[in-house]
Design a protein around this motif. Sequence first.
Motif, PDB file in Angstrom:
ATOM      1  N   SER A   1       0.813  -1.210   0.000  1.00  0.00           N
ATOM      2  CA  SER A   1       0.000   0.000   0.000  1.00  0.00           C
ATOM      3  C   SER A   1       0.848   1.263   0.000  1.00  0.00           C
ATOM      4  N   GLU A   2       1.651   1.412  -1.025  1.00  0.00           N
ATOM      5  CA  GLU A   2       2.359   2.663  -1.199  1.00  0.00           C
ATOM      6  C   GLU A   2       1.328   3.744  -1.503  1.00  0.00           C
ATOM      7  N   LYS A   3       1.666   4.963  -1.214  1.00  0.00           N
ATOM      8  CA  LYS A   3       0.743   6.078  -1.393  1.00  0.00           C
ATOM      9  C   LYS A   3       0.579   6.428  -2.868  1.00  0.00           C
ATOM     10  N   ASP A   4      -0.672   6.545  -3.314  1.00  0.00           N
ATOM     11  CA  ASP A   4      -0.957   6.991  -4.677  1.00  0.00           C
ATOM     12  C   ASP A   4      -0.826   8.509  -4.722  1.00  0.00           C
ATOM     13  N   THR A   5      -0.170   9.014  -5.753  1.00  0.00           N
ATOM     14  CA  THR A   5      -0.025  10.463  -5.883  1.00  0.00           C
ATOM     15  C   THR A   5      -0.292  10.897  -7.315  1.00  0.00           C
ATOM     16  N   ILE A   6      -0.859  12.084  -7.427  1.00  0.00           N
ATOM     17  CA  ILE A   6      -1.019  12.769  -8.703  1.00  0.00           C
ATOM     18  C   ILE A   6      -0.474  14.175  -8.475  1.00  0.00           C
ATOM     19  N   CYS A   7       0.506  14.563  -9.274  1.00  0.00           N
ATOM     20  CA  CYS A   7       1.116  15.872  -9.136  1.00  0.00           C
ATOM     21  C   CYS A   7       0.832  16.683 -10.395  1.00  0.00           C
ATOM     22  N   ILE A   8       0.281  17.884 -10.201  1.00  0.00           N
ATOM     23  CA  ILE A   8      -0.009  18.780 -11.316  1.00  0.00           C
ATOM     24  C   ILE A   8       0.879  20.001 -11.126  1.00  0.00           C
ATOM     25  N   LYS A   9       1.801  20.189 -12.065  1.00  0.00           N
ATOM     26  CA  LYS A   9       2.768  21.281 -11.933  1.00  0.00           C
ATOM     27  C   LYS A   9       3.139  21.794 -13.319  1.00  0.00           C
ATOM     28  N   ASN A  10       3.089  23.103 -13.487  1.00  0.00           N
ATOM     29  CA  ASN A  10       3.448  23.739 -14.753  1.00  0.00           C
ATOM     30  C   ASN A  10       2.706  23.127 -15.944  1.00  0.00           C
ATOM     31  N   GLY A  11       1.424  22.824 -15.742  1.00  0.00           N
ATOM     32  CA  GLY A  11       0.611  22.283 -16.825  1.00  0.00           C
ATOM     33  C   GLY A  11       0.868  20.820 -17.147  1.00  0.00           C
ATOM     34  N   LYS A  12       1.684  20.140 -16.334  1.00  0.00           N
ATOM     35  CA  LYS A  12       1.991  18.730 -16.562  1.00  0.00           C
ATOM     36  C   LYS A  12       1.455  17.894 -15.407  1.00  0.00           C
ATOM     37  N   ILE A  13       1.062  16.686 -15.725  1.00  0.00           N
ATOM     38  CA  ILE A  13       0.531  15.765 -14.729  1.00  0.00           C
ATOM     39  C   ILE A  13       1.480  14.576 -14.617  1.00  0.00           C
ATOM     40  N   SER A  14       1.901  14.265 -13.398  1.00  0.00           N
ATOM     41  CA  SER A  14       2.681  13.055 -13.165  1.00  0.00           C
ATOM     42  C   SER A  14       1.981  12.251 -12.073  1.00  0.00           C
ATOM     43  N   CYS A  15       2.111  10.951 -12.155  1.00  0.00           N
ATOM     44  CA  CYS A  15       1.382  10.058 -11.256  1.00  0.00           C
ATOM     45  C   CYS A  15       2.292   8.950 -10.740  1.00  0.00           C
ATOM     46  N   SER A  16       1.971   8.471  -9.568  1.00  0.00           N
ATOM     47  CA  SER A  16       2.523   7.238  -9.030  1.00  0.00           C
ATOM     48  C   SER A  16       1.344   6.504  -8.403  1.00  0.00           C
ATOM     49  N   LEU A  17       0.927   5.395  -9.014  1.00  0.00           N
ATOM     50  CA  LEU A  17      -0.325   4.746  -8.650  1.00  0.00           C
ATOM     51  C   LEU A  17      -0.141   3.254  -8.419  1.00  0.00           C
ATOM     52  N   ASN A  18      -0.825   2.731  -7.430  1.00  0.00           N
ATOM     53  CA  ASN A  18      -0.830   1.293  -7.175  1.00  0.00           C
ATOM     54  C   ASN A  18      -1.643   0.592  -8.257  1.00  0.00           C
ATOM     55  N   ILE A  19      -1.062  -0.445  -8.826  1.00  0.00           N
ATOM     56  CA  ILE A  19      -1.721  -1.264  -9.830  1.00  0.00           C
ATOM     57  C   ILE A  19      -1.684  -2.706  -9.338  1.00  0.00           C
ATOM     58  N   TYR A  20      -2.822  -3.368  -9.370  1.00  0.00           N
ATOM     59  CA  TYR A  20      -2.892  -4.762  -8.966  1.00  0.00           C
ATOM     60  C   TYR A  20      -3.185  -5.601 -10.204  1.00  0.00           C
ATOM     61  N   SER A  21      -2.539  -6.745 -10.274  1.00  0.00           N
ATOM     62  CA  SER A  21      -2.652  -7.611 -11.436  1.00  0.00           C
ATOM     63  C   SER A  21      -3.048  -9.006 -10.978  1.00  0.00           C
ATOM     64  N   GLY A  22      -3.953  -9.598 -11.707  1.00  0.00           N
ATOM     65  CA  GLY A  22      -4.357 -10.961 -11.392  1.00  0.00           C
ATOM     66  C   GLY A  22      -5.086 -11.572 -12.570  1.00  0.00           C
ATOM     67  N   LYS A  23      -5.405 -12.823 -12.438  1.00  0.00           N
ATOM     68  CA  LYS A  23      -6.044 -13.544 -13.524  1.00  0.00           C
ATOM     69  C   LYS A  23      -7.539 -13.649 -13.253  1.00  0.00           C
ATOM     70  N   GLN A  24      -8.331 -13.414 -14.303  1.00  0.00           N
ATOM     71  CA  GLN A  24      -9.775 -13.630 -14.279  1.00  0.00           C
ATOM     72  C   GLN A  24     -10.111 -14.453 -15.514  1.00  0.00           C
ATOM     73  N   GLY A  25     -10.378 -15.716 -15.318  1.00  0.00           N
ATOM     74  CA  GLY A  25     -10.641 -16.601 -16.456  1.00  0.00           C
ATOM     75  C   GLY A  25      -9.436 -16.686 -17.365  1.00  0.00           C
ATOM     76  N   ASP A  26      -9.634 -16.370 -18.652  1.00  0.00           N
ATOM     77  CA  ASP A  26      -8.556 -16.439 -19.632  1.00  0.00           C
ATOM     78  C   ASP A  26      -7.746 -15.148 -19.718  1.00  0.00           C
ATOM     79  N   TYR A  27      -8.083 -14.151 -18.918  1.00  0.00           N
ATOM     80  CA  TYR A  27      -7.461 -12.832 -19.043  1.00  0.00           C
ATOM     81  C   TYR A  27      -6.647 -12.441 -17.822  1.00  0.00           C
ATOM     82  N   ILE A  28      -5.623 -11.641 -18.082  1.00  0.00           N
ATOM     83  CA  ILE A  28      -4.867 -10.963 -17.042  1.00  0.00           C
ATOM     84  C   ILE A  28      -5.490  -9.582 -16.904  1.00  0.00           C
ATOM     85  N   ILE A  29      -5.786  -9.173 -15.674  1.00  0.00           N
ATOM     86  CA  ILE A  29      -6.392  -7.872 -15.407  1.00  0.00           C
ATOM     87  C   ILE A  29      -5.402  -7.028 -14.624  1.00  0.00           C
ATOM     88  N   ASN A  30      -5.186  -5.793 -15.054  1.00  0.00           N
ATOM     89  CA  ASN A  30      -4.447  -4.802 -14.283  1.00  0.00           C
ATOM     90  C   ASN A  30      -5.469  -3.782 -13.813  1.00  0.00           C
TER      91      ASN A  30
END
Length: 126
Positions: A11-40
């Motif tokens: 559980s790292e902290k999710d961040t969205i930074c908006i600076k000088n008209g630019k957006i940068s992000c650091s977001l937790n993504i979880y990945s796992g299998k659902q049937g025949d597919y990989i889900i992120n």
Amino acid sequence: MFKVTQSQLISEKDTICIKNGKISCSLNIYSGKQGDYIINYCPSLNISGYGKTEEEAEDFIKVEMEVFCEDLHSMNTKNKEDFLSSLGFERDVFAAKNYSRSFVDENGKLQDFEEGTLQHKMLESA
């Protein structure tokens, strides 16, 4: 451009930074299998990508993140703040337009992934 990296922290902290008209992000993504597919899945933004392979799923969620950032960028300042607040992000008082949120669901874990397939990654903008 977004990149996905493996992380050992759940559980790292999710961040969205908006600076000088630019957006940068650091977001937790979880990945796992659902049937025949990989889900992120990014719980803080409620967006996902899927594919037959991990690479396809990562490519799909990167596209979804780019669309999210384009939509966010098109909003005026008040609408951005209201929208991010509606997602549970709070403005960081020490940085002009940094938004952050830690993710923990009501049960302390994600649902709907096949047992033993859940992995954690971080999605960061480059």
